[in-house]
Design an enzyme around this catalytic site. Structure first.
Site, short mmCIF file in Angstrom:
data_model
loop_
_atom_site.label_atom_id
_atom_site.label_comp_id
_atom_site.label_asym_id
_atom_site.label_seq_id
_atom_site.Cartn_x
_atom_site.Cartn_y
_atom_site.Cartn_z
CG ASP A 137 -0.28 -0.07 2.55
OD1 ASP A 137 0.97 -0.18 2.60
OD2 ASP A 137 -0.99 -0.02 3.57
CD GLU A 138 5.72 1.38 3.01
OE1 GLU A 138 6.65 2.05 2.53
OE2 GLU A 138 5.81 0.71 4.03
CE1 TYR A 163 9.44 -2.62 -0.17
CE2 TYR A 163 7.93 -1.09 0.90
CZ TYR A 163 8.20 -2.34 0.38
OH TYR A 163 7.23 -3.32 0.41
P1 NAD Z 1 11.20 -10.23 3.47
O1 NAD Z 1 12.25 -9.18 3.41
O2 NAD Z 1 10.90 -10.89 4.77
O3 NAD Z 1 11.54 -11.39 2.44
C1 NAD Z 1 12.05 -11.14 1.17
C2 NAD Z 1 12.57 -12.45 0.59
O4 NAD Z 1 13.03 -12.19 -0.74
C3 NAD Z 1 13.75 -13.03 1.37
O5 NAD Z 1 13.59 -14.41 1.53
C4 NAD Z 1 14.95 -12.73 0.47
O6 NAD Z 1 16.01 -13.67 0.60
C5 NAD Z 1 14.30 -12.79 -0.90
N1 NAD Z 1 15.06 -12.00 -1.88
C6 NAD Z 1 15.52 -10.72 -1.76
N2 NAD Z 1 16.20 -10.37 -2.87
C7 NAD Z 1 16.14 -11.43 -3.72
C8 NAD Z 1 16.64 -11.68 -5.01
N3 NAD Z 1 17.35 -10.75 -5.68
N4 NAD Z 1 16.39 -12.88 -5.58
C9 NAD Z 1 15.68 -13.82 -4.94
N5 NAD Z 1 15.21 -13.66 -3.69
C10 NAD Z 1 15.43 -12.48 -3.09
O7 NAD Z 1 9.89 -9.55 2.86
P2 NAD Z 1 8.37 -9.76 3.24
O8 NAD Z 1 8.02 -8.85 4.35
O9 NAD Z 1 8.09 -11.21 3.34
O10 NAD Z 1 7.68 -9.17 1.92
C11 NAD Z 1 7.44 -10.01 0.80
C12 NAD Z 1 6.81 -9.18 -0.30
O11 NAD Z 1 5.60 -8.59 0.17
C13 NAD Z 1 7.68 -8.02 -0.80
O12 NAD Z 1 7.51 -7.91 -2.17
C14 NAD Z 1 7.09 -6.80 -0.08
O13 NAD Z 1 7.29 -5.65 -0.85
C15 NAD Z 1 5.62 -7.19 -0.01
N6 NAD Z 1 4.85 -6.62 1.11
C16 NAD Z 1 5.29 -6.75 2.39
C17 NAD Z 1 4.50 -6.27 3.44
C18 NAD Z 1 4.91 -6.43 4.89
O14 NAD Z 1 4.22 -5.90 5.77
N7 NAD Z 1 5.98 -7.14 5.21
C19 NAD Z 1 3.29 -5.65 3.16
C20 NAD Z 1 2.91 -5.49 1.82
C21 NAD Z 1 3.68 -6.02 0.81
O1 DAU Z 2 2.54 -0.96 4.48
C1 DAU Z 2 3.18 -2.09 3.98
C2 DAU Z 2 4.65 -2.05 4.31
O2 DAU Z 2 4.76 -2.29 5.70
C3 DAU Z 2 5.48 -3.06 3.52
O3 DAU Z 2 5.41 -2.75 2.16
C4 DAU Z 2 6.93 -3.06 3.99
O4 DAU Z 2 7.64 -4.08 3.32
C5 DAU Z 2 6.95 -3.32 5.48
O5 DAU Z 2 8.27 -3.24 5.95
C6 DAU Z 2 6.07 -2.31 6.22
O6 DAU Z 2 6.65 -0.98 6.14
P1 DAU Z 2 6.66 0.02 7.39
O7 DAU Z 2 7.73 1.00 7.19
O8 DAU Z 2 5.29 0.51 7.68
O9 DAU Z 2 7.04 -1.04 8.56
P2 DAU Z 2 8.07 -0.96 9.78
O10 DAU Z 2 7.82 -2.18 10.61
O11 DAU Z 2 9.44 -0.65 9.36
O12 DAU Z 2 7.52 0.30 10.60
C7 DAU Z 2 6.18 0.37 11.06
C8 DAU Z 2 6.01 1.74 11.72
O13 DAU Z 2 6.78 1.78 12.93
C9 DAU Z 2 6.52 2.90 10.88
O14 DAU Z 2 5.66 4.02 11.06
C10 DAU Z 2 7.91 3.20 11.45
C11 DAU Z 2 7.76 2.82 12.90
N1 DAU Z 2 8.98 2.29 13.57
C12 DAU Z 2 9.64 1.27 12.97
C13 DAU Z 2 10.77 0.72 13.53
C14 DAU Z 2 11.52 -0.39 12.86
C15 DAU Z 2 9.38 2.78 14.79
O15 DAU Z 2 8.75 3.71 15.36
N2 DAU Z 2 10.50 2.24 15.36
C16 DAU Z 2 11.22 1.25 14.78
O16 DAU Z 2 12.27 0.83 15.36
#
Ligand code: NAD
Ligand code: DAU
Length: 361
Positions: A137-138, A163
């Site tokens: 959603d970012e 990102y």
């Molecule tokens: P993560 O960082 O935990 O995992 C990413 C994975 O991708 C890892 O296993 C890493 O080894 C692999 N990877 C990275 N670079 C690579 C490359 N060049 N080739 C092959 N593998 C590679 O990420 P996540 O939180 O599981 O997110 C997964 C997907 O979901 C991402 O596309 C992210 O943008 C999206 N997403 C995440 C969130 C969230 O809250 N975490 C929310 C919305 C969307």
């Molecule tokens: O919205 C979806 C996104 O959510 C995904 O696309 C990203 O991959 C995922 O990392 C996440 O992004 P955020 O930046 O929202 O997540 P993060 O956990 O890094 O931070 C959540 C909120 O907390 C954000 O407002 C920053 C704040 N924060 C984060 C960290 C790591 C703190 O206040 N302290 C911290 O140490």
């Protein structure tokens, strides 16, 4: 039997998705997990699947065209679910280039390899082949703190961090393949996930890890930023439902109307830890609200994210099933029971990462 190529399956959401899919389909599907095993990829997340005949792990980088093409040449892939990405906003602020490389170029390589494998000589595509691009959603930018504006699938893109800009770039590439070639794909844009196997650079597992060790709990800025939290299994279910029941070429937003300010999350994590830890657990004495420390804000910190999941609910019938109160308890319980997992992922480079990111803030 349908064959899935899952990229990034050793990461947080990917590994939860693979577990979800085997729970749901068991031996009816085959999954090939392609992951480069960066700092975020961890095969421990999938150890229980090692002996499955219908699960294969391939260590490969999605930017490596030859390796990806070889996987398509050697396997008849029906579904691609593309998670692999650099995913942490703070890292992207320090080191944007790797985000462009993996998220943009990597997605282009995946699209091109799938297109080449699935395309008929007349430019149409083999039947029932589908590519799902997992996004965030970012890409939509930041919402006002008014509690009533939302991200819809039609909201214009306005990414702020390197990102989210790289994810927006990857989404636009997928859109371009759909528009130009009629390539069979969907995009999902999802809010913040939480649950087991999340690397402790992200807010919730970082808080759990620090609180258990009696370390400071860093809160960026005024702690009033809002994120829309979704339990990772609900996300996995949504992805599967979009791929099987969504309309091709469409984007679906996945979120659960579960907005929380960061400081609320911090307080909930502390309170839940105190509730779940038995009195004789030595870690309990470390956990306290006194650990909260407000630090310098994240650069370009988006104020509020909030998904309108109307389309996925109306068209596909998906709704989140996990209430936050239950999901956060399940998550914290998982971390308490997997201290070894946490110790493994926080050994090695993690301490350097932490020192670099949080020093002098
Ligand atoms: P993560 O960082 O935990 O995992 C990413 C994975 O991708 C890892 O296993 C890493 O080894 C692999 N990877 C990275 N670079 C690579 C490359 N060049 N080739 C092959 N593998 C590679 O990420 P996540 O939180 O599981 O997110 C997964 C997907 O979901 C991402 O596309 C992210 O943008 C999206 N997403 C995440 C969130 C969230 O809250 N975490 C929310 C919305 C969307
Ligand atoms: O919205 C979806 C996104 O959510 C995904 O696309 C990203 O991959 C995922 O990392 C996440 O992004 P955020 O930046 O929202 O997540 P993060 O956990 O890094 O931070 C959540 C909120 O907390 C954000 O407002 C920053 C704040 N924060 C984060 C960290 C790591 C703190 O206040 N302290 C911290 O140490």
């Amino acid at each position: 039997m349908r064959t899935y190529l899952v990229t990034g399956g050793a990461g947080f959401i990917g590994s939860n998705y693979i577990h979800y899919m085997f729970r749901k389909y068991d031996n009816e599907i085959r999954i090939i997990n392609v992951d480069a095993l960066t700092y975020a990829g961890n095969l421990e997340n999938l150890e229980d699947l090692r002996n499955r005949d219908n699960y294969t792990f391939i260590k490969a980088d999605i930017t490596d065209k030859a390796s990806i093409e070889k996987i398509f040449a050697e396997n008849d892939i029906d579904r691609v679910v593309h998670f692999a990405a650099e995913s942490h906003v703070d890292r992207s602020i320090r080191d944007p280039e790797v985000f462009v490389h993996t998220n943009v170029l990597g997605t282009a390589v995946m699209l091109n390899a799938a297109k080449a494998a699935w395309e008929n000589p007349d430019g149409t595509f083999k039947e029932d082949r589908k590519f799902l691009h997992v996004s965030t959603d970012e890409v939509y930018g930041s919402l006002p703190d008014d509690g009533k504006s939302y991200f819809y699938e039609t909201t214009p893109y306005s990414p702020h961090s390197p990102y989210s800009a790289s994810k927006a770039g990857s989404d636009l590439l997928v859109r371009s393949y759909m528009d130009t070639y009629h390539f069979p794909a969907n995009i999902t844009n999802t809010s913040n996930n939480y649950g087991p196997y999340q690397f402790p650079e992200k807010l919730i597992p970082l808080l759990i890890n620090n609180a258990l060790a009696g370390r400071e709990l860093p809160v960026y800025g005024d702690g009033m930023n809002i994120r829309d939290w979704l339990y990772v299994d609900d996300h996995a279910k949504g992805i599967d439902m979009v791929q099987e029941h969504g309309r091709l070429f469409e984007t679906y937003n996945i979120g659960g109307h579960n907005e929380k300010r960061n400081i609320e999350i911090v307080n909930i994590v502390i309170e839940t830890l105190l509730e779940l830890l038995p009195d004789d657990d030595p870690r309990k004495k470390n956990v306290s609200k006194d650990l909260i420390k407000y630090i310098e804000d994240r650069k370009g910190h988006d104020r509020r994210y909030a998904i309108a999941p109307d389309k996925i609910k109306k068209e596909i019938g998906w709704e989140p099933e996990t209430m936050f109160a239950d999901g956060i308890k399940k998550t914290i319980k998982w971390y308490l029971e997997h201290q070894e997992w946490l110790s493994h992922v926080t050994s090695g480079d993690y301490q350097n990462y932490y020192d670099t990111m949080y020093k002098d803030r």
